[in-house]
Scaffold this active site. Structure first.
Site, PDB file in Angstrom:
ATOM      1  N   ASP A 126      17.049   6.772  14.794  1.00 24.28           N
ATOM      2  CA  ASP A 126      15.836   7.512  15.135  1.00 24.28           C
ATOM      3  C   ASP A 126      16.069   8.952  14.674  1.00 24.28           C
ATOM      4  OD1 ASP A 126      13.387   8.274  16.281  1.00 24.28           O
ATOM      5  OD2 ASP A 126      14.338   8.729  18.199  1.00 24.28           O
ATOM      6  N   ASP A 137      16.186   9.070  22.676  1.00 23.46           N
ATOM      7  CA  ASP A 137      16.483   8.869  21.251  1.00 23.46           C
ATOM      8  C   ASP A 137      17.401   7.662  21.041  1.00 23.46           C
ATOM      9  OD1 ASP A 137      15.245  11.470  20.225  1.00 23.46           O
ATOM     10  OD2 ASP A 137      16.694  12.204  21.688  1.00 23.46           O
ATOM     11  N   GLU A 164      13.602   4.522  11.688  1.00 23.14           N
ATOM     12  CA  GLU A 164      12.204   4.708  12.064  1.00 23.14           C
ATOM     13  C   GLU A 164      11.575   5.716  11.111  1.00 23.14           C
ATOM     14  OE1 GLU A 164       9.904   4.645  16.116  1.00 23.14           O
ATOM     15  OE2 GLU A 164      10.971   6.547  15.915  1.00 23.14           O
TER      16      GLU A 164
END
Length: 161
Positions: A7, A140, A67
């Site tokens: 992420d 996260d 992502e």
């Protein structure tokens, strides 16, 4: 298969590493790589690169899932996150790892079954799917595990076709 989910972020870059064997999924590690605002942009990006490279050396993932950046109200923030994502992808490429990108919508669909799932619903599903005692913190890290799970699901579907 060992999947490293990432992420991207400049201050906190989440990582989630899972082992997927058939339908059995196990969390190997999760956390964040932190950088600090008093450091230069170059130093922060170097720290992220080194941190991800160390994780790759330690866990030997077969693939990396990242992502995608969706949108940001602040273009300066979007630029920094984009730079962090580029550094993550470079670390994976230097280790000859295949990189897959998933949008937040795809991650929600892959983990919860529907794209309008809330962040809390995704986190609860991550906890449940991986049989964890509690929801991973910080957010996260949970998000990165969700990216790993999304890729695991997508990979299983692809290999069945």
């Amino acid at each position: 298969m060992i999947i490293m989910g990432l992420d991207p972020g400049i201050a906190a870059c989440g990582y989630g590493i899972i082992h997927a064997k058939g339908t059995k999924l196990e969390c190997l590690a999760c956390g964040v790589l932190r950088t600090y605002s008093d450091e230069s942009a170059t130093k922060r990006l170097e720290s992220i690169y080194q941190g991800v490279s160390n994780l790759i050396s330690e866990f030997s993932p077969n693939t990396v899932a990242v992502e995608s950046l969706f949108f940001a109200k602040n273009s300066k923030t979007a630029m920094k996150v984009g730079q962090a994502k580029g550094v993550l992808m470079l670390a994976a490429a230097h280790n000859n790892l295949e990189i897959f990108e998933y949008t937040p919508l795809q991650v929600k669909q892959g983990v919860c079954g529907y794209g309008s799932a809330s962040k809390e619903q995704v986190q609860k599903m991550v906890k449940q799917i991986l049989s964890l005692d509690k929801i991973p913190k910080p957010d996260d890290a949970a998000d990165a595990l969700a990216v790993s799970l999304c890729h695991s699901q997508a990979y299983r579907l692809r290999t069945r076709l």
